[in-house]
Design a protein around this motif. Structure first.
Motif, PDB file in Angstrom:
ATOM      1  N   GLU A  80      51.000  60.080   3.075  1.00  0.00           N
ATOM      2  CA  GLU A  80      52.113  59.255   4.117  1.00  0.00           C
ATOM      3  C   GLU A  80      51.514  57.995   4.841  1.00  0.00           C
ATOM      4  N   VAL A  81      52.383  57.318   5.034  1.00  0.00           N
ATOM      5  CA  VAL A  81      52.270  56.048   6.073  1.00  0.00           C
ATOM      6  C   VAL A  81      52.660  56.588   7.208  1.00  0.00           C
ATOM      7  N   ASN A  82      51.825  56.163   8.335  1.00  0.00           N
ATOM      8  CA  ASN A  82      52.195  56.477   9.751  1.00  0.00           C
ATOM      9  C   ASN A  82      52.446  55.173  10.329  1.00  0.00           C
ATOM     10  N   ALA A  83      53.490  55.426  11.557  1.00  0.00           N
ATOM     11  CA  ALA A  83      53.718  54.518  12.340  1.00  0.00           C
ATOM     12  C   ALA A  83      53.410  54.746  13.814  1.00  0.00           C
ATOM     13  N   SER A  84      53.124  53.721  14.588  1.00  0.00           N
ATOM     14  CA  SER A  84      52.878  54.234  16.056  1.00  0.00           C
ATOM     15  C   SER A  84      53.210  52.974  17.082  1.00  0.00           C
ATOM     16  N   ILE A  85      53.579  53.148  18.365  1.00  0.00           N
ATOM     17  CA  ILE A  85      53.845  52.126  19.266  1.00  0.00           C
ATOM     18  C   ILE A  85      53.126  52.328  20.530  1.00  0.00           C
ATOM     19  N   ASP A  86      52.306  51.475  21.034  1.00  0.00           N
ATOM     20  CA  ASP A  86      51.815  51.672  22.329  1.00  0.00           C
ATOM     21  C   ASP A  86      52.214  50.420  23.313  1.00  0.00           C
ATOM     22  N   ALA A  87      52.388  50.716  24.387  1.00  0.00           N
ATOM     23  CA  ALA A  87      52.587  49.634  25.461  1.00  0.00           C
ATOM     24  C   ALA A  87      51.833  50.098  26.803  1.00  0.00           C
ATOM     25  N   ARG A  88      51.500  48.880  27.523  1.00  0.00           N
ATOM     26  CA  ARG A  88      50.970  49.001  28.794  1.00  0.00           C
ATOM     27  C   ARG A  88      51.233  47.757  29.602  1.00  0.00           C
ATOM     28  N   ILE A  89      51.366  47.918  30.884  1.00  0.00           N
ATOM     29  CA  ILE A  89      51.529  46.966  31.984  1.00  0.00           C
ATOM     30  C   ILE A  89      50.591  47.139  33.041  1.00  0.00           C
ATOM     31  N   GLY A  90      49.942  45.966  33.497  1.00  0.00           N
ATOM     32  CA  GLY A  90      49.107  45.826  34.737  1.00  0.00           C
ATOM     33  C   GLY A  90      49.581  44.932  35.858  1.00  0.00           C
ATOM     34  N   LEU A  91      49.147  45.628  36.920  1.00  0.00           N
ATOM     35  CA  LEU A  91      49.397  44.748  38.175  1.00  0.00           C
ATOM     36  C   LEU A  91      48.138  44.476  39.164  1.00  0.00           C
ATOM     37  N   GLU A  92      47.899  43.531  39.404  1.00  0.00           N
ATOM     38  CA  GLU A  92      46.901  43.027  40.150  1.00  0.00           C
ATOM     39  C   GLU A  92      46.818  42.222  41.368  1.00  0.00           C
ATOM     40  N   ALA A  93      46.237  42.655  42.342  1.00  0.00           N
ATOM     41  CA  ALA A  93      46.376  41.561  43.731  1.00  0.00           C
ATOM     42  C   ALA A  93      45.080  41.292  44.014  1.00  0.00           C
ATOM     43  N   ARG A  94      44.647  39.942  44.500  1.00  0.00           N
ATOM     44  CA  ARG A  94      43.563  39.236  44.510  1.00  0.00           C
ATOM     45  C   ARG A  94      43.704  38.481  46.089  1.00  0.00           C
ATOM     46  N   THR A  95      42.579  38.779  46.734  1.00  0.00           N
ATOM     47  CA  THR A  95      42.562  38.089  47.920  1.00  0.00           C
ATOM     48  C   THR A  95      41.273  37.674  48.340  1.00  0.00           C
ATOM     49  N   ALA A  96      40.950  36.146  48.522  1.00  0.00           N
ATOM     50  CA  ALA A  96      39.783  35.708  48.993  1.00  0.00           C
ATOM     51  C   ALA A  96      39.345  36.030  50.165  1.00  0.00           C
ATOM     52  N   THR A  97      38.169  36.668  50.579  1.00  0.00           N
ATOM     53  CA  THR A  97      37.287  37.057  51.685  1.00  0.00           C
ATOM     54  C   THR A  97      36.283  36.487  52.004  1.00  0.00           C
ATOM     55  N   GLU A  98      35.537  36.628  53.140  1.00  0.00           N
ATOM     56  CA  GLU A  98      34.404  36.335  53.296  1.00  0.00           C
ATOM     57  C   GLU A  98      33.309  36.772  52.723  1.00  0.00           C
ATOM     58  N   TYR A  99      33.553  38.276  52.301  1.00  0.00           N
ATOM     59  CA  TYR A  99      32.543  39.196  51.499  1.00  0.00           C
ATOM     60  C   TYR A  99      32.797  38.867  49.917  1.00  0.00           C
ATOM     61  N   GLY A 100      33.568  37.949  49.733  1.00  0.00           N
ATOM     62  CA  GLY A 100      33.827  37.916  48.127  1.00  0.00           C
ATOM     63  C   GLY A 100      35.379  38.202  47.836  1.00  0.00           C
ATOM     64  N   MET A 101      35.839  38.482  46.469  1.00  0.00           N
ATOM     65  CA  MET A 101      37.014  38.506  45.980  1.00  0.00           C
ATOM     66  C   MET A 101      37.279  39.961  46.352  1.00  0.00           C
ATOM     67  N   LEU A 102      38.552  40.300  46.895  1.00  0.00           N
ATOM     68  CA  LEU A 102      38.912  41.710  46.988  1.00  0.00           C
ATOM     69  C   LEU A 102      40.110  41.815  45.857  1.00  0.00           C
ATOM     70  N   ARG A 103      40.034  42.736  45.118  1.00  0.00           N
ATOM     71  CA  ARG A 103      40.883  42.751  43.835  1.00  0.00           C
ATOM     72  C   ARG A 103      41.195  44.307  43.964  1.00  0.00           C
ATOM     73  N   ALA A 104      42.431  44.910  43.708  1.00  0.00           N
ATOM     74  CA  ALA A 104      43.052  45.979  43.425  1.00  0.00           C
ATOM     75  C   ALA A 104      43.774  45.823  42.121  1.00  0.00           C
ATOM     76  N   TYR A 105      43.357  46.707  41.060  1.00  0.00           N
ATOM     77  CA  TYR A 105      44.128  46.577  39.726  1.00  0.00           C
ATOM     78  C   TYR A 105      44.606  48.201  39.291  1.00  0.00           C
ATOM     79  N   VAL A 106      45.725  48.136  38.980  1.00  0.00           N
ATOM     80  CA  VAL A 106      46.428  49.275  38.423  1.00  0.00           C
ATOM     81  C   VAL A 106      47.124  49.036  37.121  1.00  0.00           C
TER      82      VAL A 106
END
Length: 335
Positions: A80-106
């Motif tokens: 048989e021939v199989n079919a599939s689909i996948d999807a993803r979405i990401g959200l990232e926040a970046r803030t420059a600080t005196e200690y380096g880049m602060l990143r939060a990613y989900v």
């Protein structure tokens, strides 16, 4: 009497004619000045690449990314021939600080195939400050083998150390010189889970990585020790721009797990045009306890539009008992 009536008529006529003229001399009340609304605009954070914009009233830049892939595939062992689909979405926040880049990613991802529907689940969630990262992220160990998707091809799979994404605390430092980097990571041995429990029998895996990235390409060395699995691994990976329009990737690795395994692979990519890219590669997996495994893949990617890829791939693998062919066609878009 007649004179009086004529005088009154003349006066009435004078008032009738003069009234409109007097009315035009009185200025009409003007409408109050209404301040215009400020023009709406979004401040772009170009320093972080496309897709980032500043959250109004803050110093934080927010960016999004995503991908949707639709695939059709077949293995010669299936009828048989199989079919599939996948999807993803990401959200990232970046803030420059005196200690380096602060990143939060989900990032959230959902996959579906011809047998069941999968609910969306998070496959990334981490915080990083400068070189340090804590959370669920891809492993620091370099798991690249062949180009393309290499469906079903022997590589870093469950028969070795199942090196996969993990809950971790890691540091990746890039300040040793132009292009040089080194990192160390403590990663949960029970991988692909957002939580973990630790005791004397379940200690974190220790992963180290050093490398260099220059104009000609990149070379790095990854190592891993797992007290829980009583195993260790070492792998070298090189990606070189050989000549114009030709790239190559070579890997060599040794895995001392339940089975001692030696891994060797070589792959090449060729850019036919700015929109057509091809790749071919082979892998050899030598194991002390089972027959050696070898295989390879060849594929072509056509990108008629920005962020739209049409990909076809054929893979082959022989484990000493069976030889398996698989084919795949995929349409994907990213942003």
């Amino acid at each position: 009497m007649k004179f009086t009536r004529l005088a009154l008529a003349a006066s009435a006529l004078t008032i009738t004619v003069a009234a409109p003229a007097m009315a035009t001399d009185i200025p009409a009340p003007s409408a109050p000045d209404i301040p215009s609304a400020p023009a709406a605009y979004v401040e772009v954070c170009a320093e972080y690449g496309p897709g980032f914009f500043k959250i109004p009233g803050t110093d934080t830049c927010l960016g999004t990314d995503g991908r949707i892939r639709a695939s059709v595939f077949n293995e010669n062992s299936d009828d048989e021939v199989n079919a599939s689909i996948d999807a993803r979405i990401g959200l990232e926040a970046r803030t420059a600080t005196e200690y380096g880049m602060l990143r939060a990613y989900v990032r959230s991802e959902v996959e579906a195939d011809n047998t069941e529907k999968h609910d969306a689940e998070f496959d990334r969630a981490f915080i990083s400050l400068g070189p340090a990262t804590v959370g669920f992220n891809e492993t620091l160990f370099n798991t690249n083998v062949l180009y393309g998707d290499a469906t079903g091809i022997a590589g870093l799979d469950d028969s070795q150390l199942a090196i996969d994404d993990a809950l971790q605390i890691s540091v990746l430092h890039t300040g040793f010189g132009p292009g040089y980097y080194a990192g160390l990571s403590l990663e949960a041995s029970d991988r692909d889970k957002f939580g973990a429990s630790f005791d004397r029998d379940n200690l974190p895996d220790i992963i180290g990585r050093v490398g260099v990235t220059q104009g000609w390409g990149t070379v790095d060395l990854s190592t891993m020790y797992s007290d829980t699995s009583e195993a260790w691994a070492i792998k070298g990976t090189g990606e070189i721009a050989v000549i114009e329009n030709v790239d190559a990737r070579a890997t060599v690795g040794y895995f001392d797990a339940a089975d001692e395994t030696f891994l060797l692979s070589l792959a090449a990519g060729y850019h036919f045009t700015p929109t057509v890219n091809g790749y071919v590669g082979g892998v050899y997996n030598a194991n002390n306890d089972i027959d050696d495994i070898y295989g390879g893949n060849v594929g072509l990617v056509y990108s008629p539009l920005a962020n739209l890829d049409l990909q076809g791939e054929v893979g082959y693998q022989d484990d000493g008992n069976d030889d398996d062919w698989n084919t795949m066609f995929r349409v994907s878009t990213t942003w």
